[in-house]
Design a protein around this motif. Structure first.
Motif, PDB file in Angstrom:
ATOM      1  N   VAL A 113       0.942  -1.242   0.134  1.00 20.77           N
ATOM      2  CA  VAL A 113       0.113  -0.051   0.042  1.00 20.77           C
ATOM      3  C   VAL A 113       0.955   1.158  -0.066  1.00 20.77           C
ATOM      4  CG1 VAL A 113      -1.780  -0.662   1.571  1.00 20.77           C
ATOM      5  CG2 VAL A 113      -0.479   0.232   2.597  1.00 20.77           C
ATOM      6  N   GLY A 114       0.517   2.513  -0.276  1.00 18.74           N
ATOM      7  CA  GLY A 114       1.210   3.604  -0.640  1.00 18.74           C
ATOM      8  C   GLY A 114      -0.021   4.876  -0.316  1.00 18.74           C
ATOM      9  N   LEU A 115       0.344   5.631  -0.077  1.00 13.51           N
ATOM     10  CA  LEU A 115       0.425   6.765   0.693  1.00 13.51           C
ATOM     11  C   LEU A 115       0.773   8.460  -0.175  1.00 13.51           C
ATOM     12  CD1 LEU A 115      -1.656   7.109   3.932  1.00 13.51           C
ATOM     13  CD2 LEU A 115      -2.344   7.689   1.675  1.00 13.51           C
ATOM     14  N   LEU A 116       0.289   9.331  -1.244  1.00 13.99           N
ATOM     15  CA  LEU A 116       1.194   9.786  -1.487  1.00 13.99           C
ATOM     16  C   LEU A 116       1.102  11.451  -1.357  1.00 13.99           C
ATOM     17  CD1 LEU A 116       3.347  11.593  -3.264  1.00 13.99           C
ATOM     18  CD2 LEU A 116       1.737  11.562  -5.432  1.00 13.99           C
ATOM     19  N   TRP A 117       1.268  12.365  -0.338  1.00 12.98           N
ATOM     20  CA  TRP A 117       0.932  13.666   0.220  1.00 12.98           C
ATOM     21  C   TRP A 117       1.484  14.581  -1.315  1.00 12.98           C
ATOM     22  CZ3 TRP A 117       2.057  15.695   5.159  1.00 12.98           C
ATOM     23  CH2 TRP A 117       1.653  17.732   5.873  1.00 12.98           C
ATOM     24  N   GLN A 118       0.633  15.931  -1.584  1.00  9.20           N
ATOM     25  CA  GLN A 118       1.250  16.762  -2.039  1.00  9.20           C
ATOM     26  C   GLN A 118       0.768  17.760  -1.461  1.00  9.20           C
ATOM     27  OE1 GLN A 118       2.396  16.843  -5.548  1.00  9.20           O
ATOM     28  NE2 GLN A 118       3.363  19.028  -4.891  1.00  9.20           N
ATOM     29  N   ILE A 119       2.287  17.969  -0.651  1.00  7.72           N
ATOM     30  CA  ILE A 119       1.924  19.463   1.043  1.00  7.72           C
ATOM     31  C   ILE A 119       1.274  20.606  -0.320  1.00  7.72           C
ATOM     32  CG2 ILE A 119       3.591  20.418   2.022  1.00  7.72           C
ATOM     33  CD1 ILE A 119       5.328  17.172   2.098  1.00  7.72           C
ATOM     34  N   SER A 120       2.468  20.792  -1.204  1.00  7.47           N
ATOM     35  CA  SER A 120       2.693  22.193  -2.598  1.00  7.47           C
ATOM     36  C   SER A 120       2.965  21.911  -3.192  1.00  7.47           C
ATOM     37  CB  SER A 120       3.734  23.438  -1.790  1.00  7.47           C
ATOM     38  OG  SER A 120       4.823  22.525  -1.905  1.00  7.47           O
TER      39      SER A 120
END
Length: 111
Positions: free
Chosen positions: A52-59
């Motif tokens: 599983v993976g999560l990608l957070w686009q901070i800015s």
């Protein structure tokens, strides 16, 4: 060979499920001191993995990605050039994880 399912959870958060199967064969060195036939054989490595993976686009330029996965099946086989098997070993599950912070000089494309 593998599959990946990804979904946008929010505007800045993306989740994914992935899995795959990999098989490789390595030719053994031509050695004279091994059992007859093995010195002209091969080692086969097969494995199946899921994660599983999560990608957070901070800015626009910064993102943080976390992945966790496991090799759920692994098998090694040694065979001679005719296909006769000499040895077979199955491995235990192995877990892995990664955390990646990324900066892009050019901003991400707008959706």
């Amino acid at each position: 060979m593998g599959l990946r399912f990804s979904a946008d959870l929010t505007d800045k958060l993306k989740g994914s499920l992935f899995g795959g199967w990999r098989a490789r064969r390595y030719r053994l060195d031509d050695r004279r001191d091994g059992p007859a036939g093995v010195n002209t054989g091969s080692l086969r490595d097969r494995r199946a993995l899921v994660g599983v993976g999560l990608l957070w686009q901070i800015s626009q330029n910064w993102s943080l990605e976390a992945k966790m996965g496991s090799v759920v099946y692994r098998q090694f086989k040694i065979a001679d050039f005719t296909g006769d098997e000499f040895d077979e070993v199955s491995g235990d599950p192995a877990f892995s994880g990664s955390l990646r912070l990324q900066f892009r000089f050019l901003p991400w494309k707008e959706r």
